[in-house]
Design an enzyme around this catalytic site. Structure first.
Site, PDB file in Angstrom:
ATOM      1  N   LYS A 210      38.264  41.857  33.254  1.00 40.83           N
ATOM      2  CA  LYS A 210      38.183  43.101  32.487  1.00 40.83           C
ATOM      3  C   LYS A 210      39.195  43.125  31.342  1.00 40.83           C
ATOM      4  O   LYS A 210      38.915  43.640  30.254  1.00 40.83           O
ATOM      5  CB  LYS A 210      38.400  44.301  33.416  1.00 40.83           C
ATOM      6  CG  LYS A 210      37.215  44.568  34.332  1.00 40.83           C
ATOM      7  CD  LYS A 210      35.964  44.910  33.527  1.00 40.83           C
ATOM      8  CE  LYS A 210      34.769  45.206  34.387  1.00 40.83           C
ATOM      9  NZ  LYS A 210      33.562  45.523  33.598  1.00 40.83           N
TER      10      LYS A 210
ATOM     11  N   HIS B  22      35.111  52.778  48.798  1.00 44.02           N
ATOM     12  CA  HIS B  22      36.408  53.339  48.440  1.00 44.02           C
ATOM     13  C   HIS B  22      36.667  54.604  49.237  1.00 44.02           C
ATOM     14  O   HIS B  22      35.806  55.089  49.974  1.00 44.02           O
ATOM     15  CB  HIS B  22      36.466  53.595  46.937  1.00 44.02           C
ATOM     16  CG  HIS B  22      36.441  52.347  46.124  1.00 44.02           C
ATOM     17  ND1 HIS B  22      35.601  52.162  45.050  1.00 44.02           N
ATOM     18  CD2 HIS B  22      37.144  51.188  46.249  1.00 44.02           C
ATOM     19  CE1 HIS B  22      35.799  50.960  44.532  1.00 44.02           C
ATOM     20  NE2 HIS B  22      36.721  50.349  45.245  1.00 44.02           N
TER      21      HIS B  22
ATOM     22  N   TYR C  24      38.965  40.197  39.302  1.00 44.90           N
ATOM     23  CA  TYR C  24      38.164  41.190  38.585  1.00 44.90           C
ATOM     24  C   TYR C  24      38.965  41.759  37.415  1.00 44.90           C
ATOM     25  O   TYR C  24      38.445  41.928  36.306  1.00 44.90           O
ATOM     26  CB  TYR C  24      37.762  42.298  39.560  1.00 44.90           C
ATOM     27  CG  TYR C  24      36.972  43.427  38.952  1.00 44.90           C
ATOM     28  CD1 TYR C  24      35.619  43.282  38.672  1.00 44.90           C
ATOM     29  CD2 TYR C  24      37.566  44.661  38.695  1.00 44.90           C
ATOM     30  CE1 TYR C  24      34.877  44.330  38.133  1.00 44.90           C
ATOM     31  CE2 TYR C  24      36.842  45.710  38.162  1.00 44.90           C
ATOM     32  CZ  TYR C  24      35.501  45.541  37.877  1.00 44.90           C
ATOM     33  OH  TYR C  24      34.777  46.579  37.346  1.00 44.90           O
TER      34      TYR C  24
ATOM     35  N   SER D 198      38.252  49.108  34.016  1.00 46.71           N
ATOM     36  CA  SER D 198      38.691  49.745  35.251  1.00 46.71           C
ATOM     37  C   SER D 198      40.197  49.921  35.208  1.00 46.71           C
ATOM     38  O   SER D 198      40.913  49.182  34.516  1.00 46.71           O
ATOM     39  CB  SER D 198      38.294  48.866  36.444  1.00 46.71           C
ATOM     40  OG  SER D 198      39.018  49.227  37.599  1.00 46.71           O
ATOM     41  N   SER D 199      40.690  50.877  35.982  1.00 52.28           N
ATOM     42  CA  SER D 199      42.139  51.105  36.028  1.00 52.28           C
ATOM     43  C   SER D 199      42.881  49.949  36.687  1.00 52.28           C
ATOM     44  O   SER D 199      44.114  49.862  36.587  1.00 52.28           O
ATOM     45  CB  SER D 199      42.447  52.403  36.783  1.00 52.28           C
ATOM     46  OG  SER D 199      41.973  52.340  38.117  1.00 52.28           O
ATOM     47  N   CYS D 200      42.165  49.025  37.339  1.00 56.50           N
ATOM     48  CA  CYS D 200      42.821  47.885  37.983  1.00 56.50           C
ATOM     49  C   CYS D 200      43.377  46.887  36.964  1.00 56.50           C
ATOM     50  O   CYS D 200      44.061  45.938  37.339  1.00 56.50           O
ATOM     51  CB  CYS D 200      41.862  47.180  38.932  1.00 56.50           C
ATOM     52  SG  CYS D 200      40.564  46.232  38.116  1.00 56.50           S
TER      53      CYS D 200
END
Length: 392
Positions: free
Chosen positions: A222, A261, A218, A189-191
């Protein structure tokens, strides 16, 4: 039997019939193991024969753009449609899109398991599954996901469950009987990127600063998944790659009124306002922040592309490369839904991060780009919402 790897204009020859490799020197002369995995039986010592130079970032970005001199020795993923493909998390937003894509391409031996059938957090169960089924390809789209509230309330669950899922799958893929797994793709994920990463966000921004505190549990899991893929490639020669998608939307998205979202939340609010005859919909902020969105079917297409074309150490950003202001997005959703009332901006509420865009130039350089325009994707997503959420 021999293979040729090409990085820019430098070629590396690996002869699988003799224990030697020939390389042309590059700037950084530190050798690391890099494996050419052939579907044909070869001696175990030759599977770990390939020596690849540790490259500068600019060259590592194209490590996966490999030319195969012997296409019969190393088959294409797209030509291997009868092979067993395990799609972990096939019922989610991402996994279901990958499932649909593979079916449309003629893959006939997909391994699909619900959580009730296979608990991916249980190591023994995952190992038993791999031993029994012996998949050739693995796509890790399974994860414990949630919004800010869920991440803040259950931080232990988010970090532990995600670490268990990806660790169990990646390790079982390496240890699978007879080395059955030819390739694995891990989705993140971009997070994973720092809260104040440069814009657009390049792959090199990973671990360059503090994470966004609201979802760091999270994100840390990742990041560990990316590093696991790299570690298993370096130490064991497992062809494990990682892809990091931008903000996703599409069929099977989360339309929950409290923890969805921005895009599915707007779809739900405008639809409910239309149905109830409301005169206005109030949205927080000024509408000025810029965001990037990618339809999940485009991500599925990128996953197949990477499975077929990329085998590099570096993780790969997957985005549309196109930004839209939240104000423009809200107006577009309003039009697609058919709400005739007024859109009101509550400027007393915060805007959030001014800009968040992924730098997907690495993937573009390999030859892939998104195909689904935002408005077309919104029409598709709204139709799915009406057919599967509103009417059920």
């Amino acid at each position: 039997m021999f293979f040729i790897y090409r990085v820019h204009n430098t070629c590396f020859l690996l002869a699988a019939s003799l224990p030697f490799s020939i390389t042309i020197p590059l700037p950084t002369p530190l050798l690391i193991p890099y494996t050419a995995v052939s579907p044909q039986p070869v001696p175990g010592d030759l599977l770990h024969l390939g020596l690849f130079l540790r490259l500068p970032l600019s060259l590592r970005k194209t490590m996966g753009a490999m030319d195969y001199a012997n296409t019969e020795a190393i088959g294409s993923f797209l030509s291997d449609t009868a092979a067993k493909v395990f799609v972990a998390g096939h019922r989610g937003l991402v996994g279901s899109a990958i499932h649909r894509k593979l079916v449309s391409l003629g893959f006939t031996n997909l391994l699909l398991r619900t959580h009730a059938e296979l608990d991916l957090t249980r190591q023994a169960d995952v190992e038993a599954f791999f031993a029994a089924e012996r998949p050739r390809y693995v796509i890790v789209a399974a994860a414990k996901v949630g919004g800010i509230h869920a991440n803040s309330t259950y931080p232990a669950d988010f970090i532990v469950d995600n670490l268990k899922i990806q660790t169990n799958i990646i390790d079982a893929a390496f240890r699978s009987a007879g080395g059955s797994v030819r390739k694995l793709l891990f989705l993140g994920s971009s997070c994973i990127y720092p809260k104040h990463a440069p814009q657009p966000i390049p792959e090199s921004a990973l671990l360059s600063g503090p994470l966004e505190p609201t979802n760091e549990w999270y994100a840390v899991a990742k990041i560990a998944g990316i590093k696991m893929c790299q570690a298993y490639r370096i130490q064991h020669g497992l062809d494990a790659i990682s892809a990091m998608p931008t903000n996703l939307y599409g069929p099977r998205d989360n339309f929950h009124p409290e923890n969805s979202h921005v895009l599915p939340a707007l779809i739900r609010r405008f639809h409910e306002a239309k149905v109830t005859g409301a005169k206005e919909v109030v949205v927080w902020g000024t509408g000025s922040p810029l965001r990037e969105f990618l339809h999940v079917d485009d991500l599925a297409d990128a996953v197949v592309f990477l499975m077929d074309r990329y085998s590099g150490l570096e993780h790969v950003n997957v985005g549309s490369g196109k930004e839209v202001a939240i104000k423009e997005l809200a107006e577009m959703v309003k039009e697609v839904v058919g709400f005739d009332g007024e859109l009101v901006w509550d400027k007393t509420k915060p805007d959030g991060t001014p800009r968040k865009l992924m730098d997907s130039s690495m993937l573009a350089g390999l030859g892939w780009e998104a195909k689904i325009p935002l408005r077309e994707g919104l029409v598709d997503t709204y139709k799915w919402y009406v057919d599967n959420v509103v009417d059920h």
